[in-house]
Design a protein around this motif. Sequence first.
Motif, PDB file in Angstrom:
ATOM      1  N   LEU A 124       0.826  -1.209   0.000  1.00 62.17           N
ATOM      2  CA  LEU A 124       0.000   0.000   0.000  1.00 62.17           C
ATOM      3  C   LEU A 124       0.857   1.255   0.000  1.00 62.17           C
ATOM      4  N   GLN A 125       1.767   1.357   0.932  1.00 65.08           N
ATOM      5  CA  GLN A 125       2.547   2.581   1.050  1.00 65.08           C
ATOM      6  C   GLN A 125       3.623   2.689  -0.030  1.00 65.08           C
ATOM      7  N   GLY A 126       3.856   1.583  -0.762  1.00 69.58           N
ATOM      8  CA  GLY A 126       4.774   1.667  -1.889  1.00 69.58           C
ATOM      9  C   GLY A 126       4.308   2.644  -2.950  1.00 69.58           C
ATOM     10  N   ALA A 127       2.995   2.908  -3.005  1.00 71.31           N
ATOM     11  CA  ALA A 127       2.442   3.857  -3.980  1.00 71.31           C
ATOM     12  C   ALA A 127       2.446   5.283  -3.460  1.00 71.31           C
ATOM     13  N   ALA A 128       2.876   5.465  -2.218  1.00 72.09           N
ATOM     14  CA  ALA A 128       2.724   6.767  -1.587  1.00 72.09           C
ATOM     15  C   ALA A 128       3.812   7.761  -1.948  1.00 72.09           C
ATOM     16  N   THR A 129       4.996   7.280  -2.292  1.00 70.98           N
ATOM     17  CA  THR A 129       6.105   8.180  -2.573  1.00 70.98           C
ATOM     18  C   THR A 129       6.819   7.765  -3.856  1.00 70.98           C
ATOM     19  N   LEU A 130       7.646   8.654  -4.357  1.00 68.22           N
ATOM     20  CA  LEU A 130       8.374   8.412  -5.601  1.00 68.22           C
ATOM     21  C   LEU A 130       9.294   7.206  -5.506  1.00 68.22           C
ATOM     22  N   VAL A 131       9.860   6.942  -4.335  1.00 65.43           N
ATOM     23  CA  VAL A 131      10.847   5.864  -4.191  1.00 65.43           C
ATOM     24  C   VAL A 131      10.270   4.617  -3.542  1.00 65.43           C
ATOM     25  N   GLY A 132       8.958   4.569  -3.308  1.00 67.70           N
ATOM     26  CA  GLY A 132       8.374   3.450  -2.580  1.00 67.70           C
ATOM     27  C   GLY A 132       8.206   2.188  -3.394  1.00 67.70           C
ATOM     28  N   ASP A 133       8.089   2.318  -4.721  1.00 67.37           N
ATOM     29  CA  ASP A 133       7.860   1.149  -5.558  1.00 67.37           C
ATOM     30  C   ASP A 133       8.325   1.451  -6.977  1.00 67.37           C
ATOM     31  N   THR A 134       8.600   0.403  -7.737  1.00 65.55           N
ATOM     32  CA  THR A 134       9.058   0.588  -9.118  1.00 65.55           C
ATOM     33  C   THR A 134       8.006   1.303  -9.958  1.00 65.55           C
ATOM     34  N   THR A 135       6.724   1.022  -9.714  1.00 62.71           N
ATOM     35  CA  THR A 135       5.666   1.687 -10.488  1.00 62.71           C
ATOM     36  C   THR A 135       5.659   3.186 -10.228  1.00 62.71           C
ATOM     37  N   SER A 136       5.931   3.597  -9.004  1.00 63.02           N
ATOM     38  CA  SER A 136       6.009   5.028  -8.682  1.00 63.02           C
ATOM     39  C   SER A 136       7.197   5.672  -9.398  1.00 63.02           C
ATOM     40  N   ILE A 137       8.319   4.958  -9.447  1.00 63.28           N
ATOM     41  CA  ILE A 137       9.495   5.467 -10.147  1.00 63.28           C
ATOM     42  C   ILE A 137       9.204   5.605 -11.642  1.00 63.28           C
ATOM     43  N   LEU A 138       8.469   4.623 -12.209  1.00 57.95           N
ATOM     44  CA  LEU A 138       8.087   4.694 -13.615  1.00 57.95           C
ATOM     45  C   LEU A 138       7.243   5.933 -13.893  1.00 57.95           C
ATOM     46  N   LEU A 139       6.252   6.183 -13.037  1.00 58.23           N
ATOM     47  CA  LEU A 139       5.392   7.353 -13.214  1.00 58.23           C
ATOM     48  C   LEU A 139       6.194   8.635 -13.075  1.00 58.23           C
ATOM     49  N   GLY A 140       7.064   8.704 -12.063  1.00 53.00           N
ATOM     50  CA  GLY A 140       7.861   9.910 -11.857  1.00 53.00           C
ATOM     51  C   GLY A 140       8.728  10.229 -13.053  1.00 53.00           C
ATOM     52  N   GLY A 141       9.353   9.202 -13.629  1.00 49.12           N
ATOM     53  CA  GLY A 141      10.197   9.425 -14.794  1.00 49.12           C
ATOM     54  C   GLY A 141       9.399   9.827 -16.020  1.00 49.12           C
ATOM     55  N   PHE A 142       8.241   9.194 -16.224  1.00 48.81           N
ATOM     56  CA  PHE A 142       7.424   9.476 -17.411  1.00 48.81           C
ATOM     57  C   PHE A 142       6.794  10.867 -17.349  1.00 48.81           C
ATOM     58  N   ALA A 143       6.288  11.242 -16.167  1.00 56.57           N
ATOM     59  CA  ALA A 143       5.576  12.510 -16.022  1.00 56.57           C
ATOM     60  C   ALA A 143       6.464  13.645 -15.531  1.00 56.57           C
ATOM     61  N   GLY A 144       7.766  13.383 -15.331  1.00 57.26           N
ATOM     62  CA  GLY A 144       8.671  14.421 -14.859  1.00 57.26           C
ATOM     63  C   GLY A 144       8.365  14.894 -13.447  1.00 57.26           C
ATOM     64  N   MET A 145       7.936  13.971 -12.581  1.00 53.77           N
ATOM     65  CA  MET A 145       7.575  14.313 -11.207  1.00 53.77           C
ATOM     66  C   MET A 145       8.778  14.128 -10.289  1.00 53.77           C
ATOM     67  N   ASN A 146       8.879  14.967  -9.273  1.00 60.44           N
ATOM     68  CA  ASN A 146       9.930  14.798  -8.280  1.00 60.44           C
ATOM     69  C   ASN A 146       9.364  14.195  -7.001  1.00 60.44           C
ATOM     70  N   PHE A 147      10.223  14.009  -6.011  1.00 60.27           N
ATOM     71  CA  PHE A 147       9.820  13.343  -4.775  1.00 60.27           C
ATOM     72  C   PHE A 147       8.650  14.050  -4.089  1.00 60.27           C
ATOM     73  N   PHE A 148       8.665  15.377  -4.097  1.00 63.30           N
ATOM     74  CA  PHE A 148       7.656  16.134  -3.353  1.00 63.30           C
ATOM     75  C   PHE A 148       6.327  16.233  -4.088  1.00 63.30           C
ATOM     76  N   ASN A 149       6.302  15.938  -5.416  1.00 58.70           N
ATOM     77  CA  ASN A 149       5.044  15.958  -6.153  1.00 58.70           C
ATOM     78  C   ASN A 149       4.074  14.893  -5.660  1.00 58.70           C
ATOM     79  N   PHE A 150       4.580  13.855  -5.033  1.00 63.84           N
ATOM     80  CA  PHE A 150       3.697  12.819  -4.511  1.00 63.84           C
ATOM     81  C   PHE A 150       2.961  13.311  -3.252  1.00 63.84           C
ATOM     82  N   PHE A 151       3.463  14.373  -2.646  1.00 62.92           N
ATOM     83  CA  PHE A 151       2.806  14.963  -1.484  1.00 62.92           C
ATOM     84  C   PHE A 151       1.962  16.184  -1.881  1.00 62.92           C
ATOM     85  N   TRP A 152       2.498  17.008  -2.769  1.00 60.82           N
ATOM     86  CA  TRP A 152       1.801  18.235  -3.176  1.00 60.82           C
ATOM     87  C   TRP A 152       2.200  18.560  -4.609  1.00 60.82           C
ATOM     88  N   MET A 153       1.199  18.744  -5.471  1.00 69.77           N
ATOM     89  CA  MET A 153       1.491  18.950  -6.887  1.00 69.77           C
ATOM     90  C   MET A 153       0.496  19.946  -7.474  1.00 69.77           C
TER      91      MET A 153
END
Length: 409
Positions: free
Chosen positions: A122-151
């Motif tokens: 569950l919490q693997g989806a909460a942050t940029l580094v929590g899961d590979t899928t989150s890392i994939l989204l961050g790279g594709f959408a140009g999101m940084n670590f803090f965008n998962f908290f406030w964007m």
Amino acid sequence: VALGGAGAFLLLGKLGVYDFTLADAARAVDFNVLLMMAGTMGTVSLFIESRMPARLAELLIVRVPNVKWAVCMLALFAGVISAFVDNVATVLMVAPVGLAIARKLKISPVPVLISIAVSSNLQGAATLVGDTTSILLGGFAGMNFFNFFWMEGRPGIFFGVELGVLLFTFRHETQPISATVETEVTDTVPSALMLLTVGLLIAASFLPQPAGGLPLALYGLRSGLICAGVCLFGILRACLRRRSFAPFRLAARELDCDTLLLLFGLFILIEGIRRAGVIDAAAQLFYTLSGDDPFRLYTLLVFVSVGLSAFIDNIPYVATMLPVVQSIAGLMNGGAGFPPELFYFGLLTGATLGGNLTPIGASANIAAIGILRKQGEQVRTRDFLHIGIPFTLAAVLTGYVYLWLVWGA
């Protein structure tokens, strides 16, 4: 079974039924995950031998009123770690404490370790580094670590619901706890190595991606190399300290080859399914069924992703769907487009949390069940579903409503 299925797809590729070669199969295997699991297993064997898990278990259970709260606090602890460290590594690190608690309280370790696994997912989806899928989204959408908290002036995807679900699941486990802190730790270095692994994994997630060549290959293996390197250091130190190869033999015995081979086979099997066009066909259905209605597309993305991720790996699925989602969002409103963030977060929520539905839906689940099997415990599918289904439904429905109110309404 997993290796047999992988072999069947390779044979079909050889016969020309699909375009699937041995090189394709090798590229499909996530050696980073396998290295990370093997390395962490070795470090965990030293961690357990030091008796630190038993000590931590005693420190936890003397501070809670009953079994229900002991299990919930442990699962919540796993969830917090998993927001910053890969889910599989989290399960391997926290599971020894869960086993120690189960032994102290004389309860079955099966629901305890399943709770740890689903909380980490569950919490693997909460942050940029929590899961590979989150890392994939961050790279594709140009999101940084803090965008998962406030964007873009709005709250991000970071949320948690596991405590309430687990309190309900273990509502009958109200027997009081009576324990004292009496276990003496024999060696604190394995505990320091566990903490070092966590810190290095977090730091590695912020490293910039190299352009190509050998640095890029090493970058893709960085988490696995960290876990394997720390493990080898710990084993070498223990061997020198005792002047024997006993620690090496211990780590080799604790290496769960069954789980590692299962994941190895599944990576190839899933790539074969993708090559057969199953994932692409499912993706094409989304636009056909949703048209230009953003709510319909969002709903389909969330719940179809939950269903698919219960049985197929979410990493290739998310990687395939991200460009599809972006294209569909651009076609909406007569070509004017619709902001894709809602669909990105919906995809991530469904694909990541859907893995909690079944024992094979996520690598963390497979790792937890492998640990239980090594302890002589039999995990029936219904045991997993008893926790996985309500946990997934609560988490997905909460996220579904939350994301639509914040990003879609």
